[in-house]
Scaffold this motif. Structure first.
Motif, PDB file in Angstrom:
ATOM      1  N   ASP A  90      -6.786  18.881 -11.312  1.00 38.49           N
ATOM      2  CA  ASP A  90      -6.164  18.575  -9.858  1.00 38.49           C
ATOM      3  C   ASP A  90      -7.069  17.482  -9.416  1.00 38.49           C
ATOM      4  O   ASP A  90      -7.100  17.102  -8.101  1.00 38.49           O
ATOM      5  CB  ASP A  90      -6.821  19.977  -9.062  1.00 38.49           C
ATOM      6  N   GLY A  91      -7.355  16.442 -10.469  1.00 35.37           N
ATOM      7  CA  GLY A  91      -7.814  15.230  -9.712  1.00 35.37           C
ATOM      8  C   GLY A  91      -6.889  14.268  -9.003  1.00 35.37           C
ATOM      9  O   GLY A  91      -5.597  14.368  -9.278  1.00 35.37           O
ATOM     10  N   ALA A  92      -7.630  13.487  -8.020  1.00 29.70           N
ATOM     11  CA  ALA A  92      -6.779  12.438  -7.371  1.00 29.70           C
ATOM     12  C   ALA A  92      -5.996  11.418  -8.369  1.00 29.70           C
ATOM     13  O   ALA A  92      -6.587  11.126  -9.360  1.00 29.70           O
ATOM     14  CB  ALA A  92      -7.309  11.735  -6.531  1.00 29.70           C
ATOM     15  N   GLU A  93      -4.644  11.109  -8.085  1.00 31.55           N
ATOM     16  CA  GLU A  93      -4.027   9.958  -8.834  1.00 31.55           C
ATOM     17  C   GLU A  93      -4.388   8.596  -8.071  1.00 31.55           C
ATOM     18  O   GLU A  93      -3.854   8.460  -7.050  1.00 31.55           O
ATOM     19  CB  GLU A  93      -2.446  10.352  -8.879  1.00 31.55           C
ATOM     20  N   LEU A  94      -4.857   7.923  -9.046  1.00 34.52           N
ATOM     21  CA  LEU A  94      -5.228   6.335  -8.601  1.00 34.52           C
ATOM     22  C   LEU A  94      -3.990   5.737  -8.554  1.00 34.52           C
ATOM     23  O   LEU A  94      -3.148   5.662  -9.412  1.00 34.52           O
ATOM     24  CB  LEU A  94      -6.300   5.749  -9.625  1.00 34.52           C
ATOM     25  N   GLY A  95      -3.951   4.970  -7.389  1.00 37.89           N
ATOM     26  CA  GLY A  95      -2.733   4.215  -7.200  1.00 37.89           C
ATOM     27  C   GLY A  95      -3.027   2.392  -7.341  1.00 37.89           C
ATOM     28  O   GLY A  95      -3.466   2.379  -8.509  1.00 37.89           O
ATOM     29  N   HIS A  96      -2.646   1.766  -6.546  1.00 41.01           N
ATOM     30  CA  HIS A  96      -2.647   0.432  -6.672  1.00 41.01           C
ATOM     31  C   HIS A  96      -4.136  -0.155  -6.233  1.00 41.01           C
ATOM     32  O   HIS A  96      -5.083   0.355  -5.463  1.00 41.01           O
ATOM     33  CB  HIS A  96      -1.760  -0.420  -5.547  1.00 41.01           C
ATOM     34  N   TRP A  97      -4.502  -1.108  -7.063  1.00 38.86           N
ATOM     35  CA  TRP A  97      -5.966  -1.804  -6.830  1.00 38.86           C
ATOM     36  C   TRP A  97      -5.654  -3.199  -6.575  1.00 38.86           C
ATOM     37  O   TRP A  97      -4.278  -4.029  -6.892  1.00 38.86           O
ATOM     38  CB  TRP A  97      -6.672  -1.713  -8.253  1.00 38.86           C
ATOM     39  N   ILE A  98      -6.764  -3.858  -6.015  1.00 38.32           N
ATOM     40  CA  ILE A  98      -6.914  -5.411  -5.994  1.00 38.32           C
ATOM     41  C   ILE A  98      -8.152  -5.847  -6.311  1.00 38.32           C
ATOM     42  O   ILE A  98      -9.133  -5.026  -6.749  1.00 38.32           O
ATOM     43  CB  ILE A  98      -6.567  -5.905  -4.532  1.00 38.32           C
ATOM     44  N   LEU A  99      -8.468  -6.948  -6.786  1.00 40.86           N
ATOM     45  CA  LEU A  99      -9.609  -7.600  -7.428  1.00 40.86           C
ATOM     46  C   LEU A  99     -10.133  -8.730  -6.499  1.00 40.86           C
ATOM     47  O   LEU A  99      -9.387  -9.579  -6.352  1.00 40.86           O
ATOM     48  CB  LEU A  99      -9.566  -7.939  -8.848  1.00 40.86           C
ATOM     49  N   THR A 100     -11.347  -8.821  -6.245  1.00 42.59           N
ATOM     50  CA  THR A 100     -12.032  -9.888  -5.539  1.00 42.59           C
ATOM     51  C   THR A 100     -13.271 -10.275  -6.611  1.00 42.59           C
ATOM     52  O   THR A 100     -13.859  -9.620  -7.105  1.00 42.59           O
ATOM     53  CB  THR A 100     -12.859  -9.212  -4.183  1.00 42.59           C
TER      54      THR A 100
ATOM     55  N   ILE B 186       0.915  -1.329  -0.034  1.00 46.56           N
ATOM     56  CA  ILE B 186      -0.107  -0.055   0.128  1.00 46.56           C
ATOM     57  C   ILE B 186       0.690   1.115   0.030  1.00 46.56           C
ATOM     58  O   ILE B 186       1.633   1.442   1.033  1.00 46.56           O
ATOM     59  CB  ILE B 186      -1.068  -0.050   1.326  1.00 46.56           C
ATOM     60  N   HIS B 187       0.825   1.942  -1.143  1.00 46.11           N
ATOM     61  CA  HIS B 187       1.802   2.950  -1.407  1.00 46.11           C
ATOM     62  C   HIS B 187       1.432   4.142  -0.631  1.00 46.11           C
ATOM     63  O   HIS B 187       0.483   4.640  -0.814  1.00 46.11           O
ATOM     64  CB  HIS B 187       1.972   3.146  -2.793  1.00 46.11           C
ATOM     65  N   THR B 188       2.595   4.932   0.341  1.00 46.13           N
ATOM     66  CA  THR B 188       2.407   6.168   0.983  1.00 46.13           C
ATOM     67  C   THR B 188       3.578   6.934   0.540  1.00 46.13           C
ATOM     68  O   THR B 188       4.649   6.265   0.968  1.00 46.13           O
ATOM     69  CB  THR B 188       2.192   5.860   2.451  1.00 46.13           C
ATOM     70  N   ASP B 189       3.329   8.064   0.281  1.00 49.28           N
ATOM     71  CA  ASP B 189       4.613   8.941  -0.006  1.00 49.28           C
ATOM     72  C   ASP B 189       4.104  10.437   0.055  1.00 49.28           C
ATOM     73  O   ASP B 189       3.058  10.771   0.073  1.00 49.28           O
ATOM     74  CB  ASP B 189       5.504   8.802  -0.867  1.00 49.28           C
ATOM     75  N   THR B 190       5.026  11.336   0.065  1.00 46.25           N
ATOM     76  CA  THR B 190       4.996  12.703   0.282  1.00 46.25           C
ATOM     77  C   THR B 190       5.651  13.392  -0.662  1.00 46.25           C
ATOM     78  O   THR B 190       6.768  12.997  -1.091  1.00 46.25           O
ATOM     79  CB  THR B 190       4.770  13.521   1.605  1.00 46.25           C
ATOM     80  N   ALA B 191       5.073  14.620  -1.206  1.00 45.78           N
ATOM     81  CA  ALA B 191       5.736  15.425  -1.932  1.00 45.78           C
ATOM     82  C   ALA B 191       5.352  16.976  -2.120  1.00 45.78           C
ATOM     83  O   ALA B 191       4.327  17.279  -1.289  1.00 45.78           O
ATOM     84  CB  ALA B 191       5.810  15.091  -3.483  1.00 45.78           C
ATOM     85  N   MET B 192       5.840  17.937  -2.607  1.00 40.76           N
ATOM     86  CA  MET B 192       5.588  19.232  -2.649  1.00 40.76           C
ATOM     87  C   MET B 192       5.595  19.738  -4.113  1.00 40.76           C
ATOM     88  O   MET B 192       6.296  19.251  -5.073  1.00 40.76           O
ATOM     89  CB  MET B 192       6.011  20.257  -1.869  1.00 40.76           C
ATOM     90  N   ALA B 193       4.409  20.865  -4.360  1.00 39.74           N
ATOM     91  CA  ALA B 193       4.572  21.674  -5.458  1.00 39.74           C
ATOM     92  C   ALA B 193       4.956  23.034  -5.088  1.00 39.74           C
ATOM     93  O   ALA B 193       4.591  23.508  -4.094  1.00 39.74           O
ATOM     94  CB  ALA B 193       3.084  21.585  -6.169  1.00 39.74           C
TER      95      ALA B 193
END
Length: 575
Positions: free
Chosen positions: A500-510, A364-371
């Motif tokens: 300015d929409g959110a960037e979608l990260g990792h998925w899983i499928l059930t 589960i990806h977590t990081d930070t950055a700035m503009a």
């Protein structure tokens, strides 16, 4: 990039099947490029398959601080160029065609017109990896800016900036003296011709020559035994940020050592201890001293350790602003506040518990950055770094982030093209990025998608699941023909994304049995916006281990990167 690094680590750890993800992501664009070069579909298919084998064999040489897509295309395209040249131009003696590089269609390179082909090779070999790739794609392969942008996975503006930077370095290099230091044993000579050093890197080009002075294959597998290369500063401290390369269609090898992580480096010594060259055992030892003091005197540094702020749960710690002849650099760290770190850590644990026992759960990806941007006294923007902007990095060279031990803690180094007559610059924070767990899920019936696609909106993303099908893809196996077909489940998604929409990260499928499968995604985001200010986007999600298409499926979004603009400006003088 994090997803690619995960695949690479899995391959290097022994999971060869993970390499199929890399093949699937790059096979189509790489094939299109090679087909454009060869004009022959069968040749293009053969060369691409061979290139993927070569990339696989050299995967341990990729350095995670660099761009994987640039590295992959450099290895693959150079291999294909070499094979194409051998097949169709056996009489050609010049690996790089001088007339092509100085073609009148490219008047900005007319300054190279009187230089010989070998000198062009030597100059190109001393460029940083990303700039070297763009020079080759532009002037050897004659690709357009848009094509290079797609291949290198960077904006067109970045392609133009890097190309300009590379040509500027080549112009400057022509005026410098060559080193020409060498050592000979067993009838073979190891020769270092050029060393280029500045405040951020030391780069050199080398040759391997036989007794007749003919250049041989420059591959030496540095820095692995039995061939060792070390770099130390004036106090004997090691410089360990190493990268290297060679081209199958070039006589020259190239080594580069980054100095960005090191302080107060005035001199370096590059030491070679080579025991094997072109199949011969011997002893080739050579030391190359490099004096950096002249460049150091031209470097201006502003310490910023006291400048710190918090925005939306993200702490920003500025460290240093540096102006040098080669590049201007901003060093800083971004991290989660203690309260935010506890919140996100709790969300990660809850998510893992929710899907516990149902199958493989991806990282589960977590990081930070700035503009931010940097402006002059008249508030003209001189430099900018903000991925929301179509012209992402104004005069940016690169942004390098190194994840540290704590959750969401990243050490950053952003570099920019130096400009003349700059004074009284000011740093201005625009916002922060934060990757965090997501609780979004969308269910659908795969067999009904053709008749009625499933649409959904999520934080500035308006998307539709178009189809879910079985797909055949390339993989690797130990055989005379190492490429084999494998089957996965492909989910195709199309739609639009707000600026300015959110960037979608990792998925899983059930699936309908409650079993969970990891999903590996790739996508594209077109720069042009529509009348509503949205950008067209496509996603390809691949599911492995799922043998058949289920009656019902649920996609769970595991992480999302959100942008939080500042409520009030944070301005820091850089003078």
């Amino acid at each position: 990039m994090e997803e690619e690094l995960q695949w690479i680590r899995e391959v290097l750890a022994g999971n060869k099947q993970a390499y199929a993800h890399i093949i699937n992501k790059y096979k189509n664009p790489l094939y299109a490029t090679i087909l454009r070069m060869t004009k022959n579909p069968q040749d293009a298919q053969d060369f691409v398959q061979e290139a993927f084998i070569k990339v696989y064999e050299r995967l341990d040489q990729f350095k995670e601080t660099g761009s994987f897509s640039s590295w992959l295309y450099r290895v693959a395209i150079n291999h294909c160029l070499d094979q194409y040249r051998k097949k169709y131009y056996q009489t050609s003696s010049n690996p790089i065609d001088e007339e092509r590089v100085v073609n009148p269609q490219h008047p900005e390179l007319v300054f190279l017109k009187k230089e010989k082909s070998r000198q062009l090779e030597r100059l190109i070999a001393t460029l940083p990896e990303d700039e070297r790739l763009i020079i080759l794609l532009r002037y050897v392969n004659e690709l357009s800016y848009d094509e290079i942008s797609h291949l290198a996975d960077v904006p067109v503006s970045t392609v133009r900036n890097k190309l300009h930077r590379a040509k500027k370095k080549m112009r400057a290099t022509i005026k410098r003296e060559r080193v020409d230091m060498s050592v000979t044993d067993q009838g073979l000579t190891f020769k270092v011709e050029d060393v280029i050093a500045d405040s951020s890197r030391v780069s050199l080009s080398y040759l391997i020559l036989n007794q007749n002075g003919k250049a041989l294959n420059a591959y030496l597998n540095f820095p692995n035994p039995p061939n060792i290369v070390t770099v130390t500063d004036q106090n004997g401290n090691p410089i360990q940020s190493f990268s290297g390369g060679w081209r199958d269609d070039s006589d020259y090898g190239q080594l580069e050592f980054s100095l960005r992580e090191y302080e107060n480096v005035e001199q370096v010594t590059i030491s070679f201890d080579i025991s094997e060259m072109n199949g011969k055992q011997g002893n080739w030892q050579l030391e190359i001293p490099v004096d950096l003091r002249e460049n150091s005197e031209l470097t201006k540094t502003i310490e910023l350790d006291k400048e710190k702020t918090e925005v939306s749960g993200v702490t920003i710690q500025l460290k240093k602003w540096q102006e040098a002849p080669s590049s201007n650099e901003l060093k800083y760290e971004t991290m989660l506040t203690q309260k935010e770190q506890l919140r996100i850590d709790g969300q990660v644990k809850n998510m893992k518990e929710k899907f516990k026992g149902t199958g493989d759960i991806p990282y589960i990806h977590t990081d930070t950055a700035m503009a931010y941007h940097i402006e002059d006294e008249e508030k003209n923007i001189i430099y900018r770094w903000n991925t929301l902007d179509e012209d992402n990095g104004t005069s940016a060279l690169q942004s390098m982030g190194q994840s540290l031990e704590k959750l969401g803690h990243v050490d950053w180094n952003d570099s920019f093209i130096p400009k003349k007559d700059l004074s009284r610059l000011t740093f201005v924070l625009e916002g922060v990025y934060k990757a965090e767990p997501s609780d979004f899920s969308i269910s659908f019936h795969p067999k009904e998608l053709k008749k009625e696609p499933v649409s959904f909106d999520y934080e500035g993303n308006s998307l539709s699941i178009k189809k879910m099908t079985k797909d055949h893809e390339f993989g690797l196996r130990k055989s005379w023909n190492p490429i084999e077909k494998k089957t996965s489940i492909l989910i195709e998604i199309e739609g639009y994304k707000e600026i300015d929409g959110a960037e979608l990260g990792h998925w899983i499928l059930t699936d309908d049995k409650g079993d969970t499968y990891p999903v590996y995604g790739s996508g594209s985001l077109l720069n042009p916006t529509d009348d509503s200010g949205r950008r067209e986007t496509t996603l390809e999600l691949r599911v492995y281990g799922l043998k058949s298409i289920p009656e019902k499926a649920v996609l769970h979004l595991m992480s999302v990167k959100r942008y939080y603009p500042v409520e009030s400006e944070w301005r820091i003088p850089l003078y």
